[in-house]
Design an enzyme around this catalytic site. Structure first.
Site, PDB file in Angstrom:
ATOM      1  CB  THR A  69      -0.866   0.054   1.272  1.00 33.48           C
ATOM      2  OG1 THR A  69       0.013  -0.013   2.404  1.00 33.48           O
ATOM      3  CG2 THR A  69      -1.873  -1.095   1.313  1.00 33.48           C
ATOM      4  CG  HIS A 100       2.554  22.499  -1.054  1.00 32.06           C
ATOM      5  ND1 HIS A 100       1.209  22.592  -0.800  1.00 32.06           N
ATOM      6  CD2 HIS A 100       2.799  23.325  -2.103  1.00 32.06           C
ATOM      7  CE1 HIS A 100       0.648  23.447  -1.648  1.00 32.06           C
ATOM      8  NE2 HIS A 100       1.593  23.897  -2.464  1.00 32.06           N
TER       9      HIS A 100
HETATM   10  C1  RB5 Z   1       2.747  -6.921   3.329  1.00 28.27           C
HETATM   11  O1  RB5 Z   1       1.866  -7.966   3.445  1.00 28.27           O
HETATM   12  C2  RB5 Z   1       2.009  -5.593   3.419  1.00 28.27           C
HETATM   13  O2  RB5 Z   1       1.523  -5.437   4.706  1.00 28.27           O
HETATM   14  C3  RB5 Z   1       2.930  -4.477   3.044  1.00 28.27           C
HETATM   15  O3  RB5 Z   1       3.350  -4.643   1.731  1.00 28.27           O
HETATM   16  C4  RB5 Z   1       2.363  -3.096   3.124  1.00 28.27           C
HETATM   17  O4  RB5 Z   1       1.204  -2.940   2.392  1.00 28.27           O
HETATM   18  C5  RB5 Z   1       2.290  -2.522   4.470  1.00 28.27           C
HETATM   19  O5  RB5 Z   1       1.909  -1.372   4.691  1.00 28.27           O
END
Ligand code: RB5
Length: 148
Positions: A69, A100
């Site tokens: 993410t 910024h």
């Molecule tokens: C891994 O499973 C996942 O948690 C990592 O890639 C990430 O998204 C964490 O913030």
């Protein structure tokens, strides 16, 4: 030759990291890759630390961190002094993170982005300057208590 860039990912960001590395190399950047080096599971704080310590110590002016993410990497990276890691999702967040926030670490989420958006974010982040003026005051605040 452009500046050196330090890059890292966990297993969730591994494939995108390889693609981003190829783009950076094509652009003439010297890329230092701290891993991971396969899609075997690793812990994102370990990778974030390796990139963030070097940016914090000014051994590299810019770093890139990729996980599933981008959230875990940005959480971890921002615990290091002088690191301004920004999780970018699109052209606008990439541009404003530089104008910024004077972003020195770009965080991206491989499960969130397609390669074309990731490329646009990368190029925008690389090529946008900090706007300075009132934004420097705010950044200076981040380097003082209660933030450090
Ligand atoms: C891994 O499973 C996942 O948690 C990592 O890639 C990430 O998204 C964490 O913030």
């Amino acid at each position: 030759m452009a500046d050196g860039i330090i890059i890292g990912s966990d297993h969730g960001g591994f494939d995108l990291k390889e693609q981003i590395k190829a783009i950076l190399t094509e652009l003439g950047y010297s890329v230092t890759d701290v891993g991971c080096f396969s899609s075997a599971s690793v812990h994102y704080p370990d990778i974030a630390r390796q990139v963030s310590e070097k940016v914090s110590a000014a051994e590299f002016s810019r770093g890139i961190l990729i996980c599933g993410t981008g959230i875990g990497m940005s959480l971890a990276a921002n615990r290091f002094p002088k690191v301004r890691a920004t999780l970018c999702h699109d052209h606008l967040t990439a541009r404003l993170s530089r104008e910024h926030n004077n972003s020195n670490i770009l965080a991206m989420g491989a499960r969130v982005l397609g390669i074309e958006t990731a490329r646009d974010i990368l190029l925008t982040w690389l090529n946008t300057d900090f706007a300075d003026d009132r934004h420097q005051t705010r950044i200076d605040m981040l380097d003082k208590p209660p933030f450090v």
